[in-house]
Each structure stands twice: as structure tokens, then as C-alpha cells.
Scaffold this motif. Structure first.
Motif, PDB file in Angstrom:
ATOM      1  N   SER A 119       1.705 -13.941  -0.900  1.00  0.00           N
ATOM      2  CA  SER A 119       1.860 -12.651  -0.223  1.00  0.00           C
ATOM      3  C   SER A 119       2.327 -12.805   1.219  1.00  0.00           C
ATOM      4  O   SER A 119       2.038 -11.957   2.065  1.00  0.00           O
ATOM      5  CB  SER A 119       0.529 -11.889  -0.252  1.00  0.00           C
ATOM      6  OG  SER A 119       0.069 -11.713  -1.570  1.00  0.00           O
ATOM      7  N   SER A 120       3.036 -13.880   1.520  1.00  0.00           N
ATOM      8  CA  SER A 120       3.533 -14.072   2.875  1.00  0.00           C
ATOM      9  C   SER A 120       4.876 -13.376   3.048  1.00  0.00           C
ATOM     10  O   SER A 120       5.416 -12.780   2.108  1.00  0.00           O
ATOM     11  CB  SER A 120       3.647 -15.562   3.197  1.00  0.00           C
ATOM     12  OG  SER A 120       4.497 -16.212   2.278  1.00  0.00           O
ATOM     13  N   SER A 121       5.439 -13.455   4.235  1.00  0.00           N
ATOM     14  CA  SER A 121       6.670 -12.724   4.561  1.00  0.00           C
ATOM     15  C   SER A 121       7.832 -12.958   3.593  1.00  0.00           C
ATOM     16  O   SER A 121       8.509 -12.003   3.198  1.00  0.00           O
ATOM     17  CB  SER A 121       7.107 -13.056   5.987  1.00  0.00           C
ATOM     18  OG  SER A 121       6.155 -12.576   6.907  1.00  0.00           O
ATOM     19  N   PRO A 122       8.111 -14.211   3.177  1.00  0.00           N
ATOM     20  CA  PRO A 122       9.247 -14.418   2.257  1.00  0.00           C
ATOM     21  C   PRO A 122       9.100 -13.676   0.936  1.00  0.00           C
ATOM     22  O   PRO A 122      10.091 -13.248   0.351  1.00  0.00           O
ATOM     23  CB  PRO A 122       9.246 -15.941   2.047  1.00  0.00           C
ATOM     24  CG  PRO A 122       8.541 -16.498   3.229  1.00  0.00           C
ATOM     25  CD  PRO A 122       7.495 -15.486   3.568  1.00  0.00           C
ATOM     26  N   GLN A 123       7.844 -13.523   0.475  1.00  0.00           N
ATOM     27  CA  GLN A 123       7.625 -12.838  -0.798  1.00  0.00           C
ATOM     28  C   GLN A 123       7.549 -11.315  -0.636  1.00  0.00           C
ATOM     29  O   GLN A 123       7.899 -10.566  -1.554  1.00  0.00           O
ATOM     30  CB  GLN A 123       6.335 -13.323  -1.462  1.00  0.00           C
ATOM     31  CG  GLN A 123       6.371 -14.760  -1.931  1.00  0.00           C
ATOM     32  CD  GLN A 123       5.910 -15.730  -0.867  1.00  0.00           C
ATOM     33  OE1 GLN A 123       4.931 -15.469  -0.168  1.00  0.00           O
ATOM     34  NE2 GLN A 123       6.587 -16.856  -0.727  1.00  0.00           N
ATOM     35  N   LYS A 124       7.111 -10.859   0.530  1.00  0.00           N
ATOM     36  CA  LYS A 124       6.936  -9.426   0.772  1.00  0.00           C
ATOM     37  C   LYS A 124       8.211  -8.648   0.466  1.00  0.00           C
ATOM     38  O   LYS A 124       8.176  -7.622  -0.205  1.00  0.00           O
ATOM     39  CB  LYS A 124       6.509  -9.196   2.223  1.00  0.00           C
ATOM     40  CG  LYS A 124       6.352  -7.723   2.577  1.00  0.00           C
ATOM     41  CD  LYS A 124       5.920  -7.543   4.022  1.00  0.00           C
ATOM     42  CE  LYS A 124       5.824  -6.065   4.384  1.00  0.00           C
ATOM     43  NZ  LYS A 124       5.385  -5.865   5.784  1.00  0.00           N
ATOM     44  N   LEU A 175       9.359  -3.003  -6.250  1.00  0.00           N
ATOM     45  CA  LEU A 175       8.572  -1.778  -6.403  1.00  0.00           C
ATOM     46  C   LEU A 175       9.370  -0.536  -6.018  1.00  0.00           C
ATOM     47  O   LEU A 175       9.237   0.513  -6.656  1.00  0.00           O
ATOM     48  CB  LEU A 175       7.286  -1.878  -5.573  1.00  0.00           C
ATOM     49  CG  LEU A 175       6.265  -2.917  -6.063  1.00  0.00           C
ATOM     50  CD1 LEU A 175       5.109  -3.030  -5.081  1.00  0.00           C
ATOM     51  CD2 LEU A 175       5.755  -2.581  -7.456  1.00  0.00           C
ATOM     52  N   GLU A 176      10.185  -0.642  -4.980  1.00  0.00           N
ATOM     53  CA  GLU A 176      11.024   0.495  -4.590  1.00  0.00           C
ATOM     54  C   GLU A 176      11.995   0.865  -5.716  1.00  0.00           C
ATOM     55  O   GLU A 176      12.271   2.047  -5.957  1.00  0.00           O
ATOM     56  CB  GLU A 176      11.804   0.178  -3.310  1.00  0.00           C
ATOM     57  CG  GLU A 176      10.945   0.084  -2.064  1.00  0.00           C
ATOM     58  CD  GLU A 176      10.496   1.436  -1.536  1.00  0.00           C
ATOM     59  OE1 GLU A 176      10.831   2.465  -2.158  1.00  0.00           O
ATOM     60  OE2 GLU A 176       9.795   1.472  -0.513  1.00  0.00           O
ATOM     61  N   GLN A 177      12.493  -0.145  -6.414  1.00  0.00           N
ATOM     62  CA  GLN A 177      13.378   0.126  -7.538  1.00  0.00           C
ATOM     63  C   GLN A 177      12.630   0.839  -8.657  1.00  0.00           C
ATOM     64  O   GLN A 177      13.167   1.740  -9.308  1.00  0.00           O
ATOM     65  CB  GLN A 177      13.991  -1.172  -8.066  1.00  0.00           C
ATOM     66  CG  GLN A 177      14.991  -0.967  -9.211  1.00  0.00           C
ATOM     67  CD  GLN A 177      16.150  -0.082  -8.812  1.00  0.00           C
ATOM     68  OE1 GLN A 177      16.885  -0.395  -7.879  1.00  0.00           O
ATOM     69  NE2 GLN A 177      16.344   1.043  -9.509  1.00  0.00           N
ATOM     70  N   LYS A 182       0.814  -1.226   0.000  1.00  0.00           N
ATOM     71  CA  LYS A 182       0.000   0.000   0.000  1.00  0.00           C
ATOM     72  C   LYS A 182       0.842   1.268   0.000  1.00  0.00           C
ATOM     73  O   LYS A 182       0.378   2.311  -0.480  1.00  0.00           O
ATOM     74  CB  LYS A 182      -0.947  -0.007   1.197  1.00  0.00           C
ATOM     75  CG  LYS A 182      -0.261   0.031   2.557  1.00  0.00           C
ATOM     76  CD  LYS A 182      -1.282  -0.002   3.681  1.00  0.00           C
ATOM     77  CE  LYS A 182      -0.599   0.038   5.042  1.00  0.00           C
ATOM     78  NZ  LYS A 182      -1.589   0.007   6.148  1.00  0.00           N
ATOM     79  N   ASN A 183       2.065   1.221   0.530  1.00  0.00           N
ATOM     80  CA  ASN A 183       2.918   2.407   0.544  1.00  0.00           C
ATOM     81  C   ASN A 183       3.630   2.643  -0.783  1.00  0.00           C
ATOM     82  O   ASN A 183       4.184   3.713  -1.023  1.00  0.00           O
ATOM     83  CB  ASN A 183       3.962   2.312   1.652  1.00  0.00           C
ATOM     84  CG  ASN A 183       3.352   2.400   3.034  1.00  0.00           C
ATOM     85  OD1 ASN A 183       2.329   3.049   3.227  1.00  0.00           O
ATOM     86  ND2 ASN A 183       3.963   1.733   3.998  1.00  0.00           N
ATOM     87  N   TYR A 197       8.751  -8.269  -3.331  1.00  0.00           N
ATOM     88  CA  TYR A 197       7.826  -7.307  -3.938  1.00  0.00           C
ATOM     89  C   TYR A 197       8.249  -5.870  -3.625  1.00  0.00           C
ATOM     90  O   TYR A 197       8.314  -5.027  -4.521  1.00  0.00           O
ATOM     91  CB  TYR A 197       6.397  -7.520  -3.411  1.00  0.00           C
ATOM     92  CG  TYR A 197       5.732  -8.781  -3.856  1.00  0.00           C
ATOM     93  CD1 TYR A 197       5.778  -9.206  -5.182  1.00  0.00           C
ATOM     94  CD2 TYR A 197       5.012  -9.561  -2.950  1.00  0.00           C
ATOM     95  CE1 TYR A 197       5.145 -10.369  -5.583  1.00  0.00           C
ATOM     96  CE2 TYR A 197       4.375 -10.718  -3.346  1.00  0.00           C
ATOM     97  CZ  TYR A 197       4.444 -11.121  -4.656  1.00  0.00           C
ATOM     98  OH  TYR A 197       3.812 -12.276  -5.046  1.00  0.00           O
ATOM     99  N   ILE A 198       8.509  -5.602  -2.341  1.00  0.00           N
ATOM    100  CA  ILE A 198       8.862  -4.249  -1.922  1.00  0.00           C
ATOM    101  C   ILE A 198      10.149  -3.801  -2.602  1.00  0.00           C
ATOM    102  O   ILE A 198      10.246  -2.666  -3.093  1.00  0.00           O
ATOM    103  CB  ILE A 198       9.006  -4.166  -0.388  1.00  0.00           C
ATOM    104  CG1 ILE A 198       7.682  -4.525   0.307  1.00  0.00           C
ATOM    105  CG2 ILE A 198       9.460  -2.767   0.025  1.00  0.00           C
ATOM    106  CD1 ILE A 198       6.517  -3.662  -0.068  1.00  0.00           C
TER     107      ILE A 198
END
Length: 239
Positions: free
Chosen positions: A211-216, A223-225, A39-40, A219-220
Motif C-alpha cells: 500500500s505504498s506510493s507506487p501501488q497507490k 477503482l476509478e475505472q 477511502k474515497n 489501485y486508484i
């Protein structure tokens, strides 16, 4: 200002393309955990395919449900003329594809711009085609800077084969499950040869968006890149 707080200033707009027998609302519901953890970084916009999928038939040819219209199951194209789709079908048929392409184009024109596109299953296969179409026609209506393809595969429709002749250069993240029984991971891996700037996320599960912790973290990071790339692009255009 920290990296986290500075990146939160910029939010990516991502067009989301659902899988076969889904629609915008059902896909939105299935991505609840993904939406929460991103969401961020991202604003997700969901789109429904224009082609209504017929209900499953029983052995006697009757519909399995009397309320099929209430299900609103949709698809991006059919691999057979009788409105049926199977990813493994090698076929000359891509019924409904042109109609879907027009819906996507109109969405870019009316609701864009979008920074990226996310697709699941048949929707991810469509995203792969959109990547190639953009590569071939960078000045067209469909414009985006990155893609996330979940349980994707190479279309076996003859109509689409020319789109795999040019390698896609935008950043892409390919997500697939080791135990996916609908789109086996080798089908997703086969697609990678058509991309130059790709990352992969392989998870131990099946046919879903993990969408569990290992994948989070992955993804982040991805997306940050893309947020950094967006800022650099904006700075170049303003110079």
C-alpha cells in the motif's frame, strides 16, 4: 465538476476475504493503509471464514499456545482431512469449502449488493473460484462486477478443477510480490491464463497487501475505472 469530485459521489462496496489463519478483524487491521488510500473510492466489508484452524503443534504434539481460541484463526477450506491447509497440496480434499460457500452466499443475500470482491492468499484463491462460479451461473446469489486478488493461486483440490475450464471475463487486478515465500509469484502468474480482462501489480515485497506510493496509483486507477463502469451500468438500466 472535476473527475475526482464526480467519482467521489459513487463509492464501491467491496467484500473482503481474508487469508488462512486470519479472520475479518485481523484482516481489517492489516489493510489499514489500503483502506486509507482508497477511502474515497471504496467501502470495505470484512467477512470471517466459518472453519476454525487448529493451532500449530510442537514436535511433541502439544499446542504452541494455550489461548488458541483467543486467536480465532480461520480458513476457507482444508487440503487434508486433519484440518490442515497448504496451497501446494495436490489433493482430493477440500474440507470446509461448501460451508464457506454458504457463508459467502448468505453474506451477499443479507449484506449485499457488493460491487467487487477483494481476497488475500487463500482468500484470493477463494475469490478466483467465486469469479468462476459467477461466470457459470450469472443469475446466482453471488454477483459482483470486479475482483482484486492479492497473492492468489490456483487451487490444487480436485473438487475445484472444473471451475478453471471457463475464462473469467470481469475486470480483475492481480497483485503479487517478487519475494513472496508463502505463495511464490509463479503460482499467482499461473492463474492469469484463466482471465481475459486482467491487470497486474507486481511489487518487490513478500506476502502482504502492498500500500505504498507506487501501488497507490494503480489501485486508484483500477477503482476509478470500476466506478465509471458502475455509472455506465446504472445509466443503461435507467434508459
Amino acid at each position: 465538476m472535476s473527475a475526482t469530485s464526480s467519482s467521489s459521489v459513487t463509492v464501491l462496496r467491496i467484500l473482503c476475504i481474508h487469508g488462512y489463519r486470519q479472520n475479518a478483524q485481523s484482516f481489517r487491521e492489516k489493510t489499514g493503509a489500503f483502506r486509507k488510500i482508497t477511502k474515497n473510492q471504496a467501502e470495505l466489508v470484512f467477512l470471517s471464514a466459518p472453519n476454525l484452524v487448529p493451532p500449530h503443534k510442537t514436535e511433541d504434539g502439544e499446542s504452541e499456545t494455550e489461548n488458541h481460541k483467543d486467536l480465532d484463526e480461520r480458513g476457507w477450506w482444508f487440503s487434508r482431512e486433519d484440518d490442515y491447509f497448504k496451497a501446494q497440496d495436490k489433493t482430493n480434499c477440500a474440507k470446509g469449502y461448501e460451508k464457506s460457500l454458504e457463508v459467502v452466499k448468505q453474506t451477499f443475500l443479507e449484506k449485499g449488493p457488493f460491487d467487487g470482491v477483494l481476497g488475500f492468499s487463500q482468500g484470493a484463491a477463494l475469490v478466483s473460484l467465486l469469479c468462476s462460479l459467477q461466470q457459470l451461473n450469472p443469475d446466482g446469489a453471488i454477483k459482483f462486477d470486479f475482483a482484486i486478488l492479492v497473492a492468489s493461486f490456483k487451487s490444487n483440490s480436485q473438487q475445484h478443477q472444473y471451475l478453471y475450464e471457463t475464462k473469467v471475463t470481469i475486470p480483475t487486478l492481480h497483485v503479487f510480490g517478487e519475494t513472496d515465500g508463502v505463495i511464490p509469484k509463479d503460482m499467482s502468474e499461473e492463474l492469469l491464463q484463466h482471465y481475459e480482462n486482467y491487470s497486474t501489480l507486481q511489487h518487490p515485497g513478500g506476502h502482504f497487501l502492498p500500500s505504498s506510493s507506487p501501488q497507490k496509483k494503480i489501485y486508484i486507477q483500477f477503482l476509478e475505472q470500476q466506478i465509471e463502469n458502475k455509472k455506465k451500468k446504472k445509466n443503461r438500466l435507467s434508459d
